[in-house]
Write an enzyme that holds these catalytic residues in place. Structure first.
Site, PDB file in Angstrom:
ATOM      1  N   LEU A 547       0.817  -1.213   0.000  1.00 13.49           N
ATOM      2  CA  LEU A 547       0.000   0.000   0.000  1.00 13.49           C
ATOM      3  C   LEU A 547       0.848   1.259   0.000  1.00 13.49           C
ATOM      4  O   LEU A 547       0.423   2.311  -0.460  1.00 13.49           O
ATOM      5  CB  LEU A 547      -0.923   0.007   1.233  1.00 13.49           C
ATOM      6  CG  LEU A 547      -1.944  -1.126   1.321  1.00 13.49           C
ATOM      7  CD1 LEU A 547      -2.691  -1.061   2.651  1.00 13.49           C
ATOM      8  CD2 LEU A 547      -2.918  -1.066   0.159  1.00 13.49           C
ATOM      9  N   GLY A 549       4.818   3.100   1.854  1.00 12.73           N
ATOM     10  CA  GLY A 549       5.951   2.917   2.743  1.00 12.73           C
ATOM     11  C   GLY A 549       6.688   4.212   2.975  1.00 12.73           C
ATOM     12  O   GLY A 549       6.423   5.242   2.345  1.00 12.73           O
ATOM     13  N   GLY A 550       7.643   4.167   3.905  1.00  8.66           N
ATOM     14  CA  GLY A 550       8.458   5.322   4.236  1.00  8.66           C
ATOM     15  C   GLY A 550       9.868   4.900   4.532  1.00  8.66           C
ATOM     16  O   GLY A 550      10.317   3.823   4.131  1.00  8.66           O
ATOM     17  N   PHE A 552      11.162   4.042   7.351  1.00  7.48           N
ATOM     18  CA  PHE A 552      11.352   3.017   8.369  1.00  7.48           C
ATOM     19  C   PHE A 552      10.282   1.936   8.321  1.00  7.48           C
ATOM     20  O   PHE A 552      10.198   1.113   9.226  1.00  7.48           O
ATOM     21  CB  PHE A 552      11.376   3.644   9.773  1.00  7.48           C
ATOM     22  CG  PHE A 552      10.116   4.383  10.124  1.00  7.48           C
ATOM     23  CD1 PHE A 552       9.045   3.725  10.692  1.00  7.48           C
ATOM     24  CD2 PHE A 552      10.004   5.744   9.886  1.00  7.48           C
ATOM     25  CE1 PHE A 552       7.889   4.400  11.024  1.00  7.48           C
ATOM     26  CE2 PHE A 552       8.846   6.419  10.220  1.00  7.48           C
ATOM     27  CZ  PHE A 552       7.784   5.750  10.785  1.00  7.48           C
ATOM     28  N   VAL A 555       3.999  -0.865   4.151  1.00  7.67           N
ATOM     29  CA  VAL A 555       2.645  -1.236   4.547  1.00  7.67           C
ATOM     30  C   VAL A 555       2.038  -2.128   3.473  1.00  7.67           C
ATOM     31  O   VAL A 555       2.121  -1.819   2.276  1.00  7.67           O
ATOM     32  CB  VAL A 555       1.756   0.013   4.767  1.00  7.67           C
ATOM     33  CG1 VAL A 555       0.384  -0.399   5.277  1.00  7.67           C
ATOM     34  CG2 VAL A 555       2.431   0.967   5.741  1.00  7.67           C
ATOM     35  N   LYS A 569       1.960  -3.204   8.835  1.00 10.54           N
ATOM     36  CA  LYS A 569       3.127  -2.323   8.710  1.00 10.54           C
ATOM     37  C   LYS A 569       4.371  -3.102   9.131  1.00 10.54           C
ATOM     38  O   LYS A 569       4.491  -3.545  10.276  1.00 10.54           O
ATOM     39  CB  LYS A 569       2.953  -1.076   9.577  1.00 10.54           C
ATOM     40  CG  LYS A 569       4.130  -0.096   9.468  1.00 10.54           C
ATOM     41  CD  LYS A 569       3.926   1.115  10.359  1.00 10.54           C
ATOM     42  CE  LYS A 569       2.842   2.015   9.844  1.00 10.54           C
ATOM     43  NZ  LYS A 569       3.228   2.729   8.609  1.00 10.54           N
ATOM     44  N   ASP A 665       5.329  13.699  13.022  1.00  8.68           N
ATOM     45  CA  ASP A 665       5.339  13.522  11.564  1.00  8.68           C
ATOM     46  C   ASP A 665       3.949  13.770  10.982  1.00  8.68           C
ATOM     47  O   ASP A 665       3.407  12.935  10.253  1.00  8.68           O
ATOM     48  CB  ASP A 665       5.822  12.110  11.229  1.00  8.68           C
ATOM     49  CG  ASP A 665       6.323  12.006   9.784  1.00  8.68           C
ATOM     50  OD1 ASP A 665       6.456  13.057   9.130  1.00  8.68           O
ATOM     51  OD2 ASP A 665       6.588  10.891   9.327  1.00  8.68           O
TER      52      ASP A 665
END
Length: 832
Positions: A547, A549-550, A552, A555, A569, A665
């Site tokens: 779906l 992500g970032g 760290f 998902v 996650k 964030d």
């Protein structure tokens, strides 16, 4: 020699001197620059009418500087200096005159309250307590008053005082209640003179919702306070000039002790002291009925004029803080005993939320109208919306209430003004059809077994009866063997039945266990489910549907065996051990709010660590704002509700969690939207969990025009105001429909926050700032309000930014805010 002749007298003098050194008495009505007041020291007015010093109300452990009546047996505090900033040790705290100001220093010698005069007069000032109860700060060399407590009232209005309106700035002065009987902090109820200049006094809830007025001044009285016309104790006066308007009063008989108080009950009361009875006598109060005080019982509370106490919780709710309720502070209201099921796709029909009819009540305030055709559609609309708490359907159509229900009043049976609304409650815990079927099977098996035993015994008896003709001696001789056979038969039959029963019980246990664990993992920690890695592999089809992500995490979409959809996650580069990880996750799992994504469970196996959340079908806010493929363009009303609901979620994290949480964030990617586009904040609590540092935060942002507050870069301590900054930047994007750091869709290269703030401050066309896809279809007042809030949120100094608890009522329309200055950091991006 005298000392030796009178040793006891000498010792008494030593003790007295020692006592004087410990607690020196000021024995005066004033304090100047070379003096301090601490501990049990007090100032006493020259006529002994009032006293000033440290006090602690009720059972409180906090201390405050206050003024109280000296000659009254019941200690009645009439003014409090540091009402919102108590000190814990009165012996080390000090009240001093410093640099022309009266200042209170706490036990660490840090100022917690001051008269805050900007013009310095060095130390040539003195504080004087008058017999009127007025505390003055005056220049030593003249009679000029620098400051006085009568111009800064707290909760009590003394004779000679005034509650005024500045006619130049239109800034009202407030008389504000205590929070409760043991906490003088500012409560929710306040009295003010109408800023619009109508000469009427208002009582407000939260300085926003007016629920009483005294009516305009007619030269002698306020028109809606008839008690003033019959008054023979007080001389009321209303004064108005170009500088200020105010109401004041004096006593015809100056020996009578009297005052007005803005009480914790939300009523303005006139009290007089009865020396003979040693108590305060109520002369009049407004509003007359307790339940006319708006939201007196808090959210989901109900006020009943015909019962004591006046407040109770609606069915299915309980006081949020019973201790506060005992102190007559109902502002916290009530909370649900059982949380709503709320669109849980795995819920069976018997687990759906339901509605309880609440007849003969005044309807809650701030209903929203919904265009539906009948009561059934109205109920369905509310049922499908997690944010909806209640609905009503009458001749005016469908009304729904989102959030707390405020202002509910239970009326008497003979009151014809009562109406009915329907309160959403959690599903009652009735067994479903499958459970009932299994119970019936168990009952039937038990009955069959019992009947079988009964028939076996009957058959045995009948066989024995047939052999009675053999003769008495033979019967007697064989009786012991017969009984032995009977016992054996019964034992065999009971053993068979018992075995069948045990087998059936095992089968039923396995069925129930499989139902409780299907798709939920193998063990439970608190309210969270501990999934196995293989469970998540199967649910996500080996993590095949990503779906997002970032830096760290990644998902993935997953589906549990019970068909419920989840978001998994996968956390990366986590150095925490399993015990610490479980502890942090358990803390996150206790946080519940309608505008926060619910954490369902976790997985930790070696270096593999996952969090399992509810799946949000409408994805993240950024996809809809910035028009990604297959996204929906959000109408203005939806955007505004997203801004409000997100603020409520952040306020919960900052103010209402046991340990407040800083998100760190806040950006559209972390605002997820459910089926009804109700926003839910994601990734809260992850800062501590993943050990997020500044350099890692920086990699997740979009340069200097992202969502980073200046303090991230300057290296100062991080507070919840970093979330306020990110929230403000996100508000700008809600308006424009584009990244702040990107050019507009019409080709302009203006830095949007700077442009938007300038337009609002200069009174320009705010609809010009809107996302072009909205075609200027928005409420001008709401757009202006959003931009003003956003501009305040991104101020360079965090002390100048509002808190989330201040932002929520502004967005709700209860409060207004002044025009903001353009932050210096935004001016750097002004086009040359």
């Amino acid at each position: 020699m005298d000392k030796m002749k009178n040793p006891f007298r000498f010792l008494s003098l030593l003790v007295l001197c020692f006592s004087c050194r410990i607690i020196p008495s000021l024995a005066t009505d004033s304090i100047s620059a070379n003096q301090t007041l601490s501990g049990d020291q007090t100032l006493i007015s020259s006529g002994g009418v009032f006293e000033l010093g440290f006090f602690n109300p009720g059972n409180s452990l906090n201390y405050y500087i206050g003024i109280w009546y000296k000659k009254i047996s019941t200690k009645t505090v009439v003014w409090v200096a540091n009402r919102d900033s108590p000190v814990s040790d009165k012996n080390s705290a000090k009240l001093v005159v410093s640099n022309g100001n009266l200042v209170l220093l706490n036990e660490s010698q840090i100022p917690v309250w001051s008269t805050n005069l900007t013009s310095s007069t060095s130390d040539s000032a003195v504080a004087i307590l008058l017999d009127s109860g007025n505390l003055l700060l005056r220049k030593l060399e003249s009679s000029e008053n620098l400051w006085e407590s009568f111009d800064n009232p707290t909760h009590i209005f003394l004779p000679g005082g005034k509650i005024k309106l500045n006619n130049k700035t239109k800034q009202p002065q407030y008389l504000t209640s205590w929070k409760n009987t043991e906490d003088p902090a500012q409560g929710l109820f306040s009295l003010e003179l109408d800023p619009k200049g109508t000469t009427a006094y208002y009582i407000l809830w939260n300085k926003s919702e007016q629920y009483w007025t005294g009516g305009p001044w007619n030269g002698q009285t306020f028109s809606l306070v008839p008690e003033m016309r019959l008054n023979f104790l007080y001389n009321f006066t209303f004064v108005s000039n170009e500088n200020e308007s105010y109401f004041t009063y004096s006593m015809y008989n100056t020996s009578i002790i009297s005052h007005m108080v803005m009480g914790v009950s939300g009523q303005i009361q006139q009290l007089s002291w009865l020396e003979s009875a040693q108590q305060w006598n109520l002369f009049w109060s407004q509003p007359r009925r307790q339940c006319e005080v708006y939201a007196f019982c808090g959210g989901f509370g109900s006020c009943n004029e015909n019962s004591l106490p006046f407040c109770s919780c609606l069915t299915g709710f309980e006081p949020k803080s019973p201790t506060d309720w005992d102190l007559q502070d109902h502002s916290g209201g009530c909370v649900r005993k059982t949380k709503l099921q709320c669109k849980n796709p795995s819920s069976s029909n018997s687990e759906k939320d339901w509605f309880l009819a609440m007849p003969n009540v005044t309807l809650p305030k701030h209903a929203q109208s919904v265009g539906v055709g009948n009561a059934g559609e109205c109920e369905s609309t509310c049922l499908k919306n997690c944010c909806c708490a209640a609905y009503a359907y009458d001749s005016n159509g469908c009304s729904v209430w989102n959030g707390d229900l405020l202002g509910v009043q239970q009326l008497s049976q003979d009151d014809s003004n009562g109406e009915t609304f329907y309160l959403k409650l959690a599903a009652p815990k009735f067994p479903d059809a499958k459970h009932k079927k299994q119970e019936i099977i168990g009952i039937v098996v038990g009955l069959v077994g019992g009947v079988g035993v009964f028939l076996a015994i009957c058959l045995f008896v009948m066989m024995r009866m047939k052999k009675r003709g053999v003769g008495l001696r033979r019967t007697v001789a064989s009786s012991s063997m017969a009984f032995r056979h009977c016992g054996e038969i019964i034992g065999i039959v009971m053993g068979i039945i018992g075995g069948l029963g045990a087998l059936l019980a095992i089968l039923l246990f396995v069925i129930f266990r499989r139902r409780s664990l299907v798709g939920k993992g193998k063990s439970v920690q608190g309210s969270l489910v501990a999934f196995g890695y293989r469970d998540l592999q199967n649910a996500t089809k080996n993590f095949s549907e990503k779906l997002g992500g970032g830096s760290f995490s990644s998902v993935f979409r997953g589906t549990l065996p019970d068909s419920s959809v989840i978001a998994v996650k996968k956390l990366e580069r986590i150095s925490q051990g399993e015990k610490q990880f479980r502890s942090e996750v358990s803390t996150i799992g206790t946080i519940k709010h309608v505008n926060l994504v619910r954490l369902r469970g976790f997985c930790t196996e070696g270096n593999k660590k996952f969090l399992v959340y509810d799946y949000m079908p409408n994805g993240s806010l950024d996809a809809h704002l910035f028009q990604e493929e297959n996204s929906k363009n959000l109408e203005w009303k939806v955007r505004y509700q997203i801004a409000l609901a997100t603020a409520r979620g952040l306020n919960y994290l900052h103010e209402k969690c046991r340990d407040y949480i800083i998100h760190c964030d806040i950006k559209p990617e972390n605002i997820l939207l459910d089926f009804d586009f109700c926003p839910k904040i994601a990734d809260f609590g992850l800062t501590k969990l993943v050990g997020m540092e500044i350099n890692r935060i920086l990699t997740t942002m979009r340069g200097t025009r992202g969502y980073l507050a200046p303090e991230w870069i300057s290296g100062v301590a991080i507070t919840p105001k970093v979330d306020v900054y990110g929230y403000g930047m996100m508000l700008f994007e809600l308006v424009s429909g584009r990244r702040n750091s990107e050019p507009s869709k019409d080709g302009q290269v203006k830095f949007f926050p700077t442009w938007a703030a300038t337009v609002v401050i200069q009174g320009g066309d705010v609809l010009e700032l809107l996302d072009p896809t909205l075609e200027r279809k928005a409420d001008i007042e709401e757009v202006t309000r959003i931009i003003k809030i956003a501009s305040w949120c991104v101020q360079d100094e965090e002390s100048n930014r509002p808190s989330m608890c201040q932002i929520v009522p502004i967005l709700e329309g209860f409060l207004d805010m002044s025009l903001p200055p353009i932050p210096r950091s935004l001016l750097l991006f002004v086009d040359s």
